[in-house]
Enzyme design. Structure first.
Site, short mmCIF file in Angstrom:
data_model
loop_
_atom_site.label_atom_id
_atom_site.label_comp_id
_atom_site.label_asym_id
_atom_site.label_seq_id
_atom_site.Cartn_x
_atom_site.Cartn_y
_atom_site.Cartn_z
CB SER A 173 28.35 48.08 38.08
OG SER A 173 27.95 46.74 38.25
CD GLU A 174 32.55 43.76 38.75
OE1 GLU A 174 32.26 44.84 39.32
OE2 GLU A 174 32.62 42.66 39.34
CG ASN A 175 27.38 44.89 34.97
OD1 ASN A 175 27.80 45.53 35.93
ND2 ASN A 175 26.12 44.87 34.64
CB SER A 217 34.02 47.81 32.39
OG SER A 217 33.83 47.69 33.78
#
Lengths: 237, 218
Positions: free
Chosen positions: B46-48, B88
């Site tokens: 998840s890119e967060n 990330s």
């Protein structure tokens, strides 16, 4: 090296002025320095340029600074959750610079690390690259992006000590560590202010050198934008 | 007859391979997580700032500090790690993620992809989409074949691009296409959805493509 401040007003004292650039940590409403944002709101500082991945929601976080029209320009990657933002942008009151999220993160990281510019393949061939230098490395095109710094960074951490060492919690880390490095002055709000020496040095995410002032905000209200759950099935089976 | 959203997600799940690190976009791509085969070991990013994303929490166990890129509450797994947004996107841009499954407004026959902006409308922003399509090794698009009767698979995108020559595979409710990201433009129809005819898909596709249905059956 007295970094601990006892009130939000104290933590921001002498730092705020009209027209300044402020970085504000968080992703959505997760890990935002809410108490410090409300301090900025109370200060009345105007014409602010805010660098933040998102713009809060109506009434919460940076949404409050939009409501008071203290923001002149936002540098963000996604602002979809804020109705007031749309209104102010469409009426021309608010400037907006979109950055791809990874480019935004890297621009801030670079700014804090003394790197004035870098090349990335993100955005090559799109309007994001318009007017920017494009250069080929090993047969592939990359666009030049510049590092970002701010007059002030406000960040949220889970734990901190008087030295300014910070530990973040879960996905509330997000943009906070890079922003802490890229502010000329960085103010951190922490949920737990612990005695210096009680955080294992191996577990520190942001070393204290990047933090100028720290304030204890115990048990802050945390907001969930999309509460999603799964049903408990056959628990007693 | 065409594929439902869930059938499209199930088809996209067949692109997963054991050991893959995968980023799933918002919408139909999120549903792909429901169709990961038993025994298939994949890690969702998840890119967060999270790798090893778990399912939604049970009611009452939500944690405001634990969300995915769609701002939904989620859970950890034993293999979970957390990191900053810079790390990330280092994973994403640096080519460490094997597969990105995302939605699109338009895809061109050369792999150009548009999914973030409609001129004249309020733009919400590209979020991480431009980084994902530029950096992830393989990009799979899952989308409706048409939008309000307008073709979405085009000769050229007329919306502002998210990335140039970035799509590898497009799964719509009508079928599946491969696209060459390098060299000559080469788009091929490799599968038809249940009950969809070649004539129907040709009528609803502006992009030029060759038909290579046998390649899959073989």
């Amino acid at each position: 090296m007295r970094k601990t401040r006892s009130t939000v007003a104290d933590a921001l004292e002498g730092l705020l002025r009209d027209g300044m650039t402020i970085m504000s940590g968080g992703f959505g409403l997760c890990g935002i320095p809410e108490a410090l944002i409300e301090g900025i709101e109370r200060s009345g500082a105007r014409d602010l340029t805010i660098i933040s991945n998102n713009a809060g929601v109506d009434g919460i976080g940076l949404g409050r600074l939009l409501a008071t029209k203290q923001v002149k320009k936002m540098i963000s990657s996604y602002v979809g959750e804020n109705k007031l933002f749309a209104e102010q942008f469409l009426s021309g009151e608010l400037e907006l610079e979109f950055n791809p999220q990874g480019t935004l993160a890297e621009r801030i990281r670079a700014g804090g690390a003394g790197i004035p510019a870098f090349y990335t393949k993100t955005g090559v061939g799109t309007i994001i690259a318009d007017g920017k230098e494009v250069r080929s490395f090993n047969g592939e095109d990359y666009v030049m992006e510049t590092g970002l710094v701010a007059d002030l960074s406000v960040v949220h951490a889970y734990k901190g000590d008087a030295e300014g060492n910070l530990v973040y919690r879960k996905t509330a880390r997000n943009f906070n560590p890079m922003m802490a490095t890229a502010g000329k002055v960085t103010v951190a709000e922490v949920e737990h202010l612990v005695p210096t020496g009680s955080i294992d040095p191996d577990q520190i995410h942001t070393p204290g050198i990047f933090v100028d002032r720290i304030i204890h905000v115990p048990a802050p209200t945390k907001h969930i934008e999309q509460r999603t759950v799964r049903p408990r099935i056959e628990e007693n089976a | 007859m065409a594929w439902t959203r869930d059938q499209m997600a199930a088809r996209a799940a067949r692109e997963l391979q054991d050991g893959f690190y995968v980023n799933l976009g918002i919408g139909i791509p999120t549903l792909v997580a429901n169709y990961i085969q038993e025994g298939m070991d994949v890690r969702l990013q998840s890119e967060n700032g999270m790798l090893g994303m778990g399912p939604f929490p049970y009611d009452g166990e939500e944690d405001a500090d634990l969300i995915n890129a769609g701002k939904q509450t989620i859970t950890t797994l034993p293999e979970t790690s957390f990191f900053s947004s810079a790390d990330s996107f280092g994973m994403i841009r640096g080519g460490h993620i094997d597969l990105s499954i995302l939605g699109a407004m338009q895809v061109a026959e050369n792999g150009d992809l548009a999914n973030w902006m409609i001129p004249g409308k309020m733009v919400k922003g590209m979020g991480g989409a431009m980084d994902l399509v530029a950096g992830v090794k393989r990009v799979v698009v899952v989308m409706e074949h048409e939008a309000k009767g307008q073709a979405k698979l085009l000769r050229e995108c007329n919306l502002p691009l998210t990335g140039k020559r970035v799509a590898d595979l497009v799964i719509t409710d009508l079928g599946v296409f491969t696209i060459a990201r390098r060299g000559e433009v080469d788009m091929r129809l490799i599968e038809l959805a249940d009950g969809v005819t070649l004539d129907e898909i040709k009528a609803k596709t502006e992009a030029h493509f060759t038909v290579a249905l046998d390649a899959v059956a073989a």
